[in-house]
Design a protein around this motif. Structure first.
Motif, PDB file in Angstrom:
ATOM      1  N   UNK A 128       0.845  -1.201   0.000  1.00 19.82           N
ATOM      2  CA  UNK A 128       0.000   0.000   0.000  1.00 19.82           C
ATOM      3  C   UNK A 128       0.881   1.252   0.000  1.00 19.82           C
ATOM      4  N   UNK A 129       1.922   1.252   0.824  1.00 24.83           N
ATOM      5  CA  UNK A 129       2.837   2.395   0.877  1.00 24.83           C
ATOM      6  C   UNK A 129       3.518   2.604  -0.471  1.00 24.83           C
ATOM      7  N   UNK A 130       3.912   1.527  -1.129  1.00 26.65           N
ATOM      8  CA  UNK A 130       4.537   1.626  -2.448  1.00 26.65           C
ATOM      9  C   UNK A 130       3.565   2.197  -3.474  1.00 26.65           C
ATOM     10  N   UNK A 131       2.317   1.748  -3.435  1.00 25.24           N
ATOM     11  CA  UNK A 131       1.290   2.261  -4.346  1.00 25.24           C
ATOM     12  C   UNK A 131       1.097   3.761  -4.140  1.00 25.24           C
ATOM     13  N   UNK A 132       1.044   4.198  -2.894  1.00 23.18           N
ATOM     14  CA  UNK A 132       0.857   5.619  -2.617  1.00 23.18           C
ATOM     15  C   UNK A 132       2.080   6.435  -3.029  1.00 23.18           C
ATOM     16  N   UNK A 133       3.274   5.890  -2.808  1.00 26.70           N
ATOM     17  CA  UNK A 133       4.496   6.589  -3.209  1.00 26.70           C
ATOM     18  C   UNK A 133       4.575   6.713  -4.728  1.00 26.70           C
ATOM     19  N   UNK A 134       4.171   5.669  -5.417  1.00 26.46           N
ATOM     20  CA  UNK A 134       4.175   5.697  -6.878  1.00 26.46           C
ATOM     21  C   UNK A 134       3.208   6.764  -7.397  1.00 26.46           C
ATOM     22  N   UNK A 135       2.033   6.835  -6.815  1.00 26.76           N
ATOM     23  CA  UNK A 135       1.072   7.857  -7.237  1.00 26.76           C
ATOM     24  C   UNK A 135       1.608   9.250  -6.921  1.00 26.76           C
ATOM     25  N   UNK A 136       2.252   9.416  -5.770  1.00 27.94           N
ATOM     26  CA  UNK A 136       2.814  10.720  -5.409  1.00 27.94           C
ATOM     27  C   UNK A 136       3.919  11.133  -6.390  1.00 27.94           C
ATOM     28  N   UNK A 137       4.719  10.170  -6.858  1.00 29.94           N
ATOM     29  CA  UNK A 137       5.740  10.480  -7.867  1.00 29.94           C
ATOM     30  C   UNK A 137       5.084  10.970  -9.145  1.00 29.94           C
ATOM     31  N   UNK A 138       3.973  10.352  -9.523  1.00 32.04           N
ATOM     32  CA  UNK A 138       3.248  10.769 -10.725  1.00 32.04           C
ATOM     33  C   UNK A 138       2.740  12.202 -10.564  1.00 32.04           C
ATOM     34  N   UNK A 139       2.224  12.517  -9.395  1.00 28.31           N
ATOM     35  CA  UNK A 139       1.744  13.874  -9.102  1.00 28.31           C
ATOM     36  C   UNK A 139       2.904  14.861  -9.162  1.00 28.31           C
ATOM     37  N   UNK A 140       4.014  14.507  -8.535  1.00 28.40           N
ATOM     38  CA  UNK A 140       5.187  15.391  -8.515  1.00 28.40           C
ATOM     39  C   UNK A 140       5.732  15.636  -9.918  1.00 28.40           C
ATOM     40  N   UNK A 141       5.770  14.591 -10.739  1.00 27.33           N
ATOM     41  CA  UNK A 141       6.245  14.726 -12.111  1.00 27.33           C
ATOM     42  C   UNK A 141       5.330  15.639 -12.924  1.00 27.33           C
ATOM     43  N   UNK A 142       4.029  15.499 -12.730  1.00 30.86           N
ATOM     44  CA  UNK A 142       3.080  16.348 -13.450  1.00 30.86           C
ATOM     45  C   UNK A 142       3.251  17.803 -13.045  1.00 30.86           C
ATOM     46  N   UNK A 143       3.419  18.051 -11.738  1.00 30.05           N
ATOM     47  CA  UNK A 143       3.636  19.419 -11.262  1.00 30.05           C
ATOM     48  C   UNK A 143       4.914  20.005 -11.842  1.00 30.05           C
ATOM     49  N   UNK A 144       5.982  19.216 -11.836  1.00 34.32           N
ATOM     50  CA  UNK A 144       7.275  19.682 -12.353  1.00 34.32           C
ATOM     51  C   UNK A 144       7.204  19.997 -13.842  1.00 34.32           C
TER      52      UNK A 144
END
Length: 107
Positions: free
Chosen positions: A53-69
């Motif tokens: 679950x933590x890995x899934x959430x971290x992966x989604x957060x990376x996607x969010x961070x990449x989109x923001x960047x």
């Protein structure tokens, strides 16, 4: 197909097959019509589930961070998150450890 996870420690947890299959695989278990999560294995299975679950959430957060960047629109999670799907079974497993009992399905 539905999975009905049962334990003497709490109410049954019902999951659709695709969700239950994913959760079982996260815990290193092969999906099957019947099975048991033995008391001795529950602490390790709980840790594996939490890590997944933590890995899934971290992966989604990376996607969010990449989109923001990149200056793109921030993506939203589609549907129900893995944490939401896994939480009822996670709780049943924790209660089962406290009550010293197994979790079964398909029996």
């Amino acid at each position: 197909m539905l999975y009905r996870f049962k334990s003497k420690a709490g109410a049954d947890v019902i999951m659709m097959a695709d969700s239950a299959d994913a959760v079982l695989r996260l815990m290193g278990r092969e999906p099957a019509p019947q099975g048991i999560l033995e008391l001795a294995a529950l602490p390790g299975l709980i840790q594996a589930l939490e890590a997944g679950v933590a890995d899934d959430e971290a992966q989604f957060q990376r996607t969010v961070d990449e989109a923001k960047a990149a200056g793109q629109a921030v993506p939203r999670r589609q549907g129900v998150s893995l944490r939401q799907r896994a939480w009822p079974l996670h709780e049943l497993m924790q209660r089962s450890v406290k009550e010293k009992t197994d979790v079964v399905w398909g029996v």
